[in-house]
Design a protein around this motif. Structure first.
Motif, PDB file in Angstrom:
ATOM      1  N   MET A  17       1.072  -1.361   0.214  1.00 51.59           N
ATOM      2  CA  MET A  17      -0.355  -0.381   0.015  1.00 51.59           C
ATOM      3  C   MET A  17       0.550   0.925   0.241  1.00 51.59           C
ATOM      4  O   MET A  17       0.576   2.273  -1.226  1.00 51.59           O
ATOM      5  N   ALA A  18       1.807   0.990   0.535  1.00 45.76           N
ATOM      6  CA  ALA A  18       2.399   2.445   0.783  1.00 45.76           C
ATOM      7  C   ALA A  18       3.661   2.452  -0.205  1.00 45.76           C
ATOM      8  O   ALA A  18       4.062   3.603  -0.689  1.00 45.76           O
ATOM      9  N   LYS A  19       4.011   1.283  -1.612  1.00 40.69           N
ATOM     10  CA  LYS A  19       4.514   1.429  -2.651  1.00 40.69           C
ATOM     11  C   LYS A  19       3.355   2.447  -3.012  1.00 40.69           C
ATOM     12  O   LYS A  19       3.946   3.102  -4.593  1.00 40.69           O
ATOM     13  N   PHE A  20       2.272   1.775  -3.514  1.00 42.94           N
ATOM     14  CA  PHE A  20       1.295   2.123  -4.638  1.00 42.94           C
ATOM     15  C   PHE A  20       1.139   3.769  -4.305  1.00 42.94           C
ATOM     16  O   PHE A  20       0.617   4.129  -4.998  1.00 42.94           O
ATOM     17  N   GLY A  75       6.809   4.744   0.104  1.00 43.25           N
ATOM     18  CA  GLY A  75       7.948   3.863   0.793  1.00 43.25           C
ATOM     19  C   GLY A  75       7.303   2.855  -0.005  1.00 43.25           C
ATOM     20  O   GLY A  75       7.098   2.855  -1.852  1.00 43.25           O
ATOM     21  N   GLY A  76       8.028   1.478   0.828  1.00 35.76           N
ATOM     22  CA  GLY A  76       7.914   0.015   0.019  1.00 35.76           C
ATOM     23  C   GLY A  76       8.048  -0.986   0.889  1.00 35.76           C
ATOM     24  O   GLY A  76       7.951  -0.920   1.946  1.00 35.76           O
ATOM     25  N   ILE A  77       8.196  -2.134   0.750  1.00 38.46           N
ATOM     26  CA  ILE A  77       8.187  -3.467   1.185  1.00 38.46           C
ATOM     27  C   ILE A  77       9.824  -3.317   1.418  1.00 38.46           C
ATOM     28  O   ILE A  77      10.214  -3.654   1.064  1.00 38.46           O
ATOM     29  N   ASP A  78       9.081  -4.052   3.396  1.00 37.05           N
ATOM     30  CA  ASP A  78      10.542  -4.143   3.521  1.00 37.05           C
ATOM     31  C   ASP A  78      11.143  -5.735   4.108  1.00 37.05           C
ATOM     32  O   ASP A  78      10.286  -6.524   4.614  1.00 37.05           O
ATOM     33  N   PHE A  79      11.650  -5.977   3.002  1.00 40.13           N
ATOM     34  CA  PHE A  79      11.783  -7.160   3.186  1.00 40.13           C
ATOM     35  C   PHE A  79      12.680  -7.813   4.658  1.00 40.13           C
ATOM     36  O   PHE A  79      12.661  -9.506   4.153  1.00 40.13           O
TER      37      PHE A  79
END
Length: 637
Positions: free
Chosen positions: A88-91, A95-99
């Motif tokens: 959702m943050a990336k969209f 932000g982005g996914i914290d892998f």
């Protein structure tokens, strides 16, 4: 054996091993139930007392394994939430996914599942050890108990019934006990743990999920009610078909001799048809359980998903928790079904344990004192007297006996036998000849009167020591799976090979053994079917000769050999019986003409006694028996 060998037998059970069919959900059908469930389980718990530390370890490890498994979905929910929030943050471009964070959560999850598997493995290993040690202990105690049981017990029950205690019942006990304890612990822990985790996520969703339980329970009850009778029929006819196969297979020569193949096939076909119908119906109806449960479960998933979505939109719960909750709902019904199955398993365990305990608590031979005399304030048979070497003087004083108290078969038997005498006991079938021998060896105790050996009442002897002074050859031969040398040496285990061969020569069986492949090292089959009945008889006679006991009992010992061999054996027996007290039961009166004393029995009493010439001179019952045999032989010629 003789006319008394089958006395008192009943049809208490066939003892056949029957595979039990399985009920719905792969569980056991509620078959035989214990008469005293509470009392039996109390005894079983006392037996398990010595393994209490191991059982505590099993409980702790089983509960721990379950707890770590239950925590798993909640931890996985955090990874799902982290992934959802990252997307959702990336969209949104914030932000982005914290892998890295997701990787840490997944490693934690892997550790939890790995620890759960390790604990489960350890508890399974310990529980298997406990159940097998318990089975080992039961088998050992049953085996030892058999040697202490009175003859009356075995003559009133089938062989299969006794064997089933040490095979079927102990196996059922070990398997069901190991499964039921661990299943009960893990199922209860799973139910409680999942309920707690569901409530921690959302009490409202938990309430919605629990609504489906009564629906599931009702449907399960309907299916079980309709399938139960078919499972019972399946079990019943499975036992019948096993019995038919066993009987026809073991009696194949009789079936062929009387041309009963078609009748046997027709009977088998009818039983097989009913078994097919009951098995098909039971499996079909129980097979409906899975689709029904799947349908109800899917309804629950839909309700949880809809309500969870609404709560997630409102921010009450997170997206990952919906996924975790669905997993919990999926796993919630299975332990409930398992608890229901465990109740059936406990019934099976209790029923098997009850049968084992019943056998272990049966009165033992040396403590059966209903008719025993008391000497010095102690019951006879517990610490009796027994001289190192018996002389062989035997006295029967007004012996009265019946296998059942109200059915007396020996009314008033009196006789004195001097050491070294040969005593022949003759009479019609059912006169009580073999019964007297059983009383002499204390397979049974007299109702009144006494039997004395060397002036001592046999009830004051230790049974084992008493029987060490008796050698016995029966009409029914008993040989075990092993070499011929081992079977003969059974009479005296410390005998040398030369002594075994000398005994075989005395029994006129040495020449026959030399013609066999392997000679004395030839292996006899389980039922000694690779030698003839007469040859088996000769081997048992050789065994008795090797034993070299002061008192001999020969119960129709030469009945299975031809006339020529019988004459040779009789000569060997005459040499063997010199200096020994011998009791010879015979139907062929020509074999006992040289007896010192002939006891003629009729209806449980001695009607005549004396030497052959004396009895023939009287022209009484013995003379009638003797003459009838030779008249019959003459008529056949």
């Amino acid at each position: 054996m003789s006319e008394e060998k089958s006395r008192g037998r009943n049809a208490a059970g066939s003892g056949r091993a029957v595979r039990r069919p399985h009920g719905p959900h792969g569980g056991m059908m509620p078959g035989e139930k214990a008469k005293d469930f509470k009392g039996t389980f109390g005894k079983l718990l006392r037996y398990l007392g010595r393994y209490k530390i191991a059982l505590i370890v099993v409980m702790i490890f089983a509960a721990g394994s379950t707890v770590f498994t239950i925590i798993g979905p909640k931890v996985l929910a955090r990874a799902t939430t982290e992934l959802f929030n990252g997307m959702m943050a990336k969209f949104a471009g914030t932000g982005g996914i914290d892998f890295g964070r997701i990787g840490q959560i997944l490693l934690l999850l892997l550790g939890l599942y790995g620890l759960s598997a390790l604990l489960s493995f350890v508890q399974g290993l310990v529980m298997t050890e406990v159940s097998q040690k318990l089975c080992y202990r039961f088998r050992k105690e049953i085996s030892e108990k058999i040697n202490r049981m009175p003859m009356a017990y075995f003559e009133s029950r089938t062989v299969g019934e006794v064997l089933s205690r040490i095979t079927n019942d102990v196996d059922t006990l070990g398997q069901s006990l190991g499964q039921s304890i661990t299943t009960l612990i893990t199922s209860v822990a799973t139910i409680v743990g999942i309920l707690i985790m569901m409530l921690s996520i959302s009490p409202l969703m938990t309430l919605i999920a629990l609504v489906i339980l009564p629906v599931s329970g009702g449907l399960i009850g309907v299916v079980i009610k309709h399938s139960q009778k078919y499972f019972i029929d399946q079990q019943t006819y499975l036992g019948r078909i096993n019995g038919q196969i066993e009987e026809v297979y073991s009696g194949q020569n009789i079936v062929k001799a009387f041309n009963r193949e078609e009748a046997c096939l027709a009977e088998f076909g009818e039983t097989n048809r009913i078994l097919y119908q009951s098995a098909w119906k039971s499996q079909f109806i129980s097979g409906m359980m899975q689709p029904v449960m799947t349908f109800v479960g899917n309804l629950g998933y839909v309700a949880v998903a809809v309500s969870g979505s609404m709560l997630a939109v409102k921010g009450v719960i997170e997206v990952g928790e919906i996924q975790a909750f669905i997993q919990y709902v999926k796993n919630f019904t299975q332990p409930i079904i398992q608890v229901a199955q465990v109740s059936n398993m406990f019934q099976s365990t209790a029923a098997a344990a009850e049968r084992v305990f019943e056998f272990l608590e049966e009165p033992e031979e040396d403590v059966v004192v209903e008719n025993a005399v008391q000497t010095g304030g102690k019951h006879s048979g517990e610490e009796g007297c027994c001289p190192e070497k018996m002389q062989g003087a035997v006295t029967f004083e007004h012996v009265k006996f019946g296998y059942q108290q109200d059915k007396v078969i020996i009314h008033d038997f009196s006789c004195e036998v001097e050491p070294g005498q040969m005593v022949a006991i003759v009479g019609p079938t059912g006169a009580g000849k073999t019964t007297m021998v059983k009383l002499l060896m204390r397979f049974y105790d007299v109702n009144s009167g006494s039997i004395q050996v060397d002036g001592h009442d046999v009830r004051n002897f230790n049974r084992s020591q008493l029987r060490e002074n008796f050698g016995m050859v029966l009409q029914d031969t008993w040989l075990f799976h092993g070499t011929i040398m081992e079977n003969i040496r059974y009479g005296r285990l410390d005998a040398t090979d030369e002594e075994v061969i000398d005994a075989a020569k005395a029994a006129h069986v040495h020449r026959f053994i030399q013609t066999l492949p392997g000679g004395y090292r030839m292996e006899l089959s389980e039922d000694a079917s690779n030698v003839s009945q007469g040859q088996k008889q000769l081997l048992t006679i050789a065994r008795a000769i090797l034993a070299d006991n002061p008192i001999l009992i020969l119960d129709e010992a030469t009945s299975s050999v031809d006339t020529r061999t019988e004459i040779r054996i009789q000569k060997a027996m005459n040499n063997l019986m010199k200096g020994r007290t011998s009791f010879v039961i015979a139907h062929r009166l020509s074999t006992i003409r040289d007896a010192d004393v002939i006891l003629v029995m009729k209806d449980g009493d001695i009607v005549e006694q004396g030497s052959h010439d004396e009895l023939m001179a009287k022209g009484g019952f013995y003379a009638e028996l003797y003459n009838s045999q030779f008249e019959g032989q003459t008529a056949l010629k």
